[in-house]
Scaffold this active site. Structure first.
Site: not given
Ligand code: PGA
Length: 252
Positions: A9-11, A96, A98, A168, A174, A214, A235-236
């Site tokens: 997930n590149w956001k 998600h 966010e 999640e 993150g 993470s 994500g990251g």
């Molecule tokens: P993260 O993000 O791996 O950077 O914790 C995961 C996500 O929000 O899907």
């Protein structure tokens, strides 16, 4: 045996040059990472979806980070499911954390998106998870039960073939704090029980449930060794091609 599904997930990250280089690198490693039971993909920003889809190989799925549930019309800034379908994408992330917190998406809106996606034959990657406060209060199971139940209202057993659930915990996104594999397993097993209560054992046995928060190349293996964890939403650690390739390799 359920498949595994690993999605980056590149956001709101990456530009077109970085996207091109990323896809080229992944293509170079295609033979090492392609397997019939691991589905993998990346979710770039809307703006880059069409370009990504046109340069990506079949194995590297391009995924949308969001969608709107209405077919068309006066919804400034949104994109419809038929527009996503028009460029041949198959998966869309919905709900998600966010989106839930920063953009105030309710369970009701998320449910409408899951309904529209499955009606259109697309796969909804439905995110659920508790906040830090909810975790500390010990109500994780109640929170995920409500989120799953509300999001799946009016979804038939057949349509469940087009639903992937991503657990999640918000406190792990993150932050570098991953839930332990035992914690992730416990909640994901519980989500499977919720799916059994909403449908039946067969639907619950077949639904893919990812963990997210993470996830890194060095912890994905242990997470995926858990009996109920079928993949990861990352994500990251999905922003660097080398790290993404490692994630997939460590899932095989
Ligand atoms: P993260 O993000 O791996 O950077 O914790 C995961 C996500 O929000 O899907």
């Amino acid at each position: 045996m359920r498949n595994k599904i690993i999605i980056g997930n590149w956001k709101m990250n990456m530009n077109t040059q970085q996207l091109k280089e990323f896809i080229e690198t992944v293509h170079k490693h295609k033979d090492e990472i392609s397997s019939s039971n691991v589905i993998y993909g990346i979710a770039p920003v809307y703006l880059h979806l069409q370009m990504a889809q046109s340069i990506s190989c079949e194995e590297l799925n391009i995924v949308a980070q969001n969608c709107y549930f209405e077919e068309k019309g006066a919804f400034t800034g949104e994109i419809s499911i038929s527009q996503i379908k028009d460029i041949n994408l198959k998966h869309v992330i919905v709900g998600h954390s966010e989106r839930r917190t920063l953009f105030h998406e309710s369970d009701e809106i998320i449910n409408k998106k899951v309904i529209s996606l499955t009606n259109n034959g697309l796969t909804a990657i439905l995110c659920v998870g508790e906040s830090l406060h909810e975790y500390e209060t010990g109500i994780t199971k109640d929170v995920v039960k409500t989120q799953v139940t509300e999001a799946l209202k009016s979804i038939s057993s057949e349509s469940m073939q087009n639903v992937v659930i991503a657990y999640e915990p918000v406190w792990a996104i993150g932050t570098g704090k991953t839930a332990t594999s035992a914690q992730a397993q416990e909640t994901i097993k519980y989500i499977r029980e919720v799916v059994t209560s909403l449908y039946n054992d067969e639907v619950a046995e077949n639904v893919l449930i990812q963990y997210g928060g993470s996830v890194k190349p060095n912890n994905i293996k242990e997470l995926l060794e858990q009996p109920d964890i079928d993949g990861a939403l990352v994500g990251g650690a999905s922003l660097e091609a080398a790290s993404f390739v490692e994630l997939i390799k460590n899932s095989l």
